[in-house]
Design an enzyme around this catalytic site. Structure first.
Site, mmCIF file in Angstrom:
data_model
loop_
_atom_site.group_PDB
_atom_site.id
_atom_site.type_symbol
_atom_site.label_atom_id
_atom_site.label_comp_id
_atom_site.label_asym_id
_atom_site.label_seq_id
_atom_site.Cartn_x
_atom_site.Cartn_y
_atom_site.Cartn_z
ATOM 1 N N THR A 2 -1.948 -8.133 4.186
ATOM 2 C CA THR A 2 -2.017 -8.437 2.749
ATOM 3 C C THR A 2 -0.743 -9.061 2.189
ATOM 4 O OG1 THR A 2 -1.415 -6.150 2.364
ATOM 5 C CG2 THR A 2 -3.745 -6.701 2.152
ATOM 6 N N HIS A 61 -1.259 1.778 3.474
ATOM 7 C CA HIS A 61 -1.466 0.853 4.595
ATOM 8 C C HIS A 61 -2.780 1.105 5.320
ATOM 9 C CE1 HIS A 61 2.574 -0.331 4.024
ATOM 10 N NE2 HIS A 61 3.141 0.703 4.592
ATOM 11 N N SER A 72 10.935 -2.032 4.259
ATOM 12 C CA SER A 72 9.781 -2.606 3.566
ATOM 13 C C SER A 72 9.629 -4.092 3.885
ATOM 14 C CB SER A 72 9.959 -2.405 2.055
ATOM 15 O OG SER A 72 9.169 -3.317 1.355
ATOM 16 N N ASN A 103 7.523 -6.284 2.628
ATOM 17 C CA ASN A 103 7.374 -7.191 1.480
ATOM 18 C C ASN A 103 8.708 -7.415 0.784
ATOM 19 O OD1 ASN A 103 7.397 -5.679 -1.251
ATOM 20 N ND2 ASN A 103 6.238 -4.338 0.099
ATOM 21 N N HIS A 143 3.490 -3.525 12.161
ATOM 22 C CA HIS A 143 3.249 -2.953 10.833
ATOM 23 C C HIS A 143 1.994 -2.076 10.861
ATOM 24 C CE1 HIS A 143 2.575 -2.606 6.533
ATOM 25 N NE2 HIS A 143 3.848 -2.971 6.382
ATOM 26 N N GLU A 199 -0.226 -1.420 8.723
ATOM 27 C CA GLU A 199 -1.446 -2.019 8.143
ATOM 28 C C GLU A 199 -2.149 -2.882 9.194
ATOM 29 O OE1 GLU A 199 -0.868 -4.448 4.579
ATOM 30 O OE2 GLU A 199 -2.651 -5.576 5.155
HETATM 31 FE FE1 F3S Z 1 -2.124 -2.977 -1.999
HETATM 32 FE FE2 F3S Z 1 -1.056 -5.257 -2.473
HETATM 33 FE FE3 F3S Z 1 0.289 -3.133 -2.851
HETATM 34 S S1 F3S Z 1 -2.261 -4.748 -0.749
HETATM 35 S S2 F3S Z 1 -0.465 -1.719 -1.377
HETATM 36 S S3 F3S Z 1 -1.503 -3.712 -3.954
HETATM 37 S S4 F3S Z 1 1.079 -5.010 -2.060
#
Ligand code: F3S
Length: 689
Positions: free
Chosen positions: A157, A69, A213, A215, A119, A121
């Site tokens: 992201t 992150h 998580s 995502n 978060h 990040e």
């Molecule tokens: Fe990087 Fe994408 Fe994984 S930003 S940490 S590759 S979800």
């Protein structure tokens, strides 16, 4: 029931890279926050010496990993201030977004970051945008932003693309200039797209991943948005059979922090569940069709099997195959009627290998798991590593249930113990290694240990083993055998384990016996260390065995020559020898004439005059001449006289020198003269008298 795993599921590039960096870092090492949002993996890493901390102040070993992150610049500056070595595992996609935030802020743009403000990040990105950073997490928040002449939009992201577009449209209205940067991760987009497509095709969706998580939660939302029943689980253990009632097809996807082994577990558990259900219903025919194959052959309209060159294989099934060809980076396996499949190099072993020949040879029969029914060339993709893993887990569970041993090679020393290869990675805590503390574990690397399984958790990939338990069992068995065979009078070998003031403890084979100081030698000793040393192997006689109290008495002197056996010949009555005063008693003095032979000088035999107390004449440690008055080998007694020894000396001194010479010559060998024996010492003794 068909189980389909989404093509993009599990560890993303950034997470895989971060885990690799952490595993290659010197241990122990801290991670600022949990390395990934997966409790099972975090727990496993902690066992390897990679431990999470909430703040830099908690870092204990001078090294800190910045997770995928990323972190704001002030955190990195603080780490440097604290003298910490920074190991940067920031995902390159996140690092790019950080650079953008920093550059745009420097150019005077307000930097709007679309994402979850809590978060890490997003917090990192805000830090890089310095005082120009603003976070929005919804269209409502975007609508509330005031007008700005220069504005830029970047995104966390893992946000959905369509939402970013929506935010961009809103901001366009309230910005003089708006620059939009797509900082979304392509991996996330692919994963979300694949999950959506799969959810539309199946009856039930299972999303595997940590509850923390973000995502993974997005994946759940996406799958649910299709109307397909969707379940979010962290481990295979959470699966419930009722979710799959009447389901013909089940889809599986997983968040970016979910390792492949957890996904495998889910696939295998679902397959096992399916077999169980079929078995319970008594549909044996159907069950055997399933077990034997792993093959889903299309049927003809009349129900018969159509001929098909390479029938479809079921993902996750375990097959037996024969290695037919080996190249530098893959292995070809004949899986019978199902054709030939390929095992890529990385699917051969859970250990790092560079050549397939390290693991298999042509002609070997091996177990493989079907990863993909077919690749672009139509070949099944197989994994030996995963099939071995399942087999290894089954064996470990069996070993735990039955208390049997397993064997494992030590791979690495980690914080608090050893990592061993038992088909999967197991951990032997230092406290469960030997019977006593081992300060340096490095000599164990490469050795194969006999182990007992102490704790297992397949869902957490946790295997705790003990070598000590094996040693304890061995010892208990040895003890039992030793006690059963011990008899009074036996002569046995033993190892001196411990010396004390009163004797030595001798290990006879898991059982210690006491060798009392008086039983060590015929001669008198003040401490067992004068005759023995620790870890010395000796022979002992079993003097007594008390099974009730667990006590064994041992003797050693009984196996040594008894000096009393020849004492009468060596010390004839009338002979004069030297002796050492050992101790004084009211009635006389005990004198040692050689180790193991003590005699008594009665107080009346100390001097020609009346002696009230022995110490008037001699002191312990004095070496004096004594005349042997009598020897009783049976009773181990000898009576001596100092008075008579001195009298004889005096008499001899008054004789003619020639006569004395003659006499001395005659006595040489058989009888020793006082002059020869004691010289000045005799004079000193006389002076005392
Ligand atoms: Fe990087 Fe994408 Fe994984 S930003 S940490 S590759 S979800």
């Amino acid at each position: 029931m068909e189980v389909i795993v989404a093509p993009h599921a599990g560890f993303c590039f950034g997470v895989e890279r971060a885990v690799k960096i952490a595993r290659e870092a010197p241990k122990p090492v801290a991670t600022l926050g949990k390395l990934i949002h997966n409790p099972q993996v975090v727990e496993q890493l902690a066992r390897e010496g990679i431990y999470p901390v909430a703040s830099l102040e908690e870092v204990r070993h001078g090294r800190v990993i910045i997770r995928s992150h990323g972190a704001p610049p002030e955190v990195l500056a603080r780490a440097r201030e604290l003298g910490l070595k920074i190991i940067d595992a920031t995902c390159p996609y996140v690092a790019r977004a950080q650079r953008l935030a920093s550059t745009l802020a420097a150019k005077g743009y307000e930097v709007v970051i679309f994402g979850d403000p809590s978060h890490p990040e997003v917090q990192g990105l805000k830090g890089w945008a310095r005082d120009k950073g603003v976070v929005v997490s919804s269209r409502e928040e975007a609508l509330s932003l005031p007008h700005r002449p220069k504005r830029a939009l970047i995104s966390q992201t893992t946000q959905p693309e369509e939402k970013l577009e929506e935010i961009a449209a809103i901001l366009k209205e309230e910005s003089g200039e708006l620059r939009v940067y797509n900082t979304l991760c392509r991996t996330t987009h692919q994963r979300q797209k694949a999950a959506l497509e799969l959810a539309l095709q199946v009856d039930v969706m299972v999303v595997v991943g940590g509850r923390e998580s973000a995502n993974t939660r997005h994946l759940v939302e996406i799958c649910r948005s299709t109307g397909t029943p969707t379940y979010h689980i962290e481990t295979a253990g959470e699966l419930q059979s009722c979710w799959f009632k009447n389901a013909r097809r089940v889809g599986i996807t997983a968040g970016a922090s979910t390792p492949a082994w957890i996904i495998e577990e889910v696939v295998v558990m679902l397959s096992e569940q399916e077999k169980k259900d079929i078995h319970q219903e008594g549909e044996e025919e159907q069950a055997s069709a399933l077990v034997s194959a792993e093959v889903e052959a299309p049927t003809s309209s009349d129900g018969g099997i159509e001929s098909h060159p390479l029938p479809r294989l079921r993902r996750g099934k375990i097959l037996s195959g024969v290695v037919v060809q080996i190249t530098d980076n893959e292995v070809l396996v004949d899986i019978g009627g199902k054709g030939e499949g390929v095992i890529p190099l990385e699917e051969l072993s859970h250990r790092k290998i560079t050549d397939p020949r390290e693991v298999v040879s042509v002609g070997d029969t091996i177990q493989v798991m079907v990863l993909r029914p077919e690749d672009e060339e139509g070949r099944p993709i197989l994994s030996k590593r995963r099939a071995d893993r399942i087999e290894a887990w089954n064996k470990l569970e069996e070993a735990l249930a039955n208390g049997t041993e397993v064997q494992g090679e030590v791979i690495e020393v980690v914080k608090g113990g050893l990592l061993v290869d038992v088909g999967v990675r197991g951990f032997v805590p230092a406290s469960l290694l030997e019977m006593s503390y081992v300060p340096d574990l490095s000599p164990y690397v490469g050795k194969t240990l006999r182990l007992k399984v102490v704790e297992l958790d397949r869902s957490k990939n946790k295997v705790i083993l003990s070598h000590r338990a094996v040693l304890e069992e061995d010892l208990a068995r040895q003890r039992e055998a030793t006690w059963a065979s011990l008899e009074k009078g036996q002569v046995r070998k033993g190892i001196v384990r411990r010396l004390t003031n009163f004797g030595a403890f001798v290990d006879l084979g898991g059982v210690d016996g006491l060798l009392h100081i008086s039983e060590i030698s015929w001669g008198r000793i003040d401490h067992p260390g004068e005759a023995l040393e620790e870890n010395q192997e000796i022979e002992v006689v079993v003097l007594d065995v008390n099974r009730e109290e667990g006590r064994i008495s041992l003797g050693r002197k009984q196996l040594l020559p008894n000096p009393w056996d020849t004492a009468a010949e060596r010390y004839p009555v009338g002979s004069i020898v030297q002796g050492k005063v050992l101790r004084l008693a009211p009635f006389g003095v005990f004198v040692e004439v050689e180790p193991g032979i003590e005699g008594l000088i009665h107080i009346s035999q100390l001097a020609d005059r009346h002696v009230e107390r022995c110490e008037e004449v001699v002191q312990p440690g004095d070496v004096i001449p004594v005349k042997v008055l009598g020897v009783d080998p049976e009773a181990q007694r000898m009576s001596l006289s100092l008075r008579q020894a001195l009298k004889e000396k005096s008499k001899r001194e008054n004789r003619q020198p020639a006569r004395r010479e003659e006499e001395e010559e005659t006595n040489s060998g058989a009888t020793v003269t006082l002059g020869e024996l004691f010289g000045d010492l005799l004079e000193e003794t006389k002076e005392k008298l």
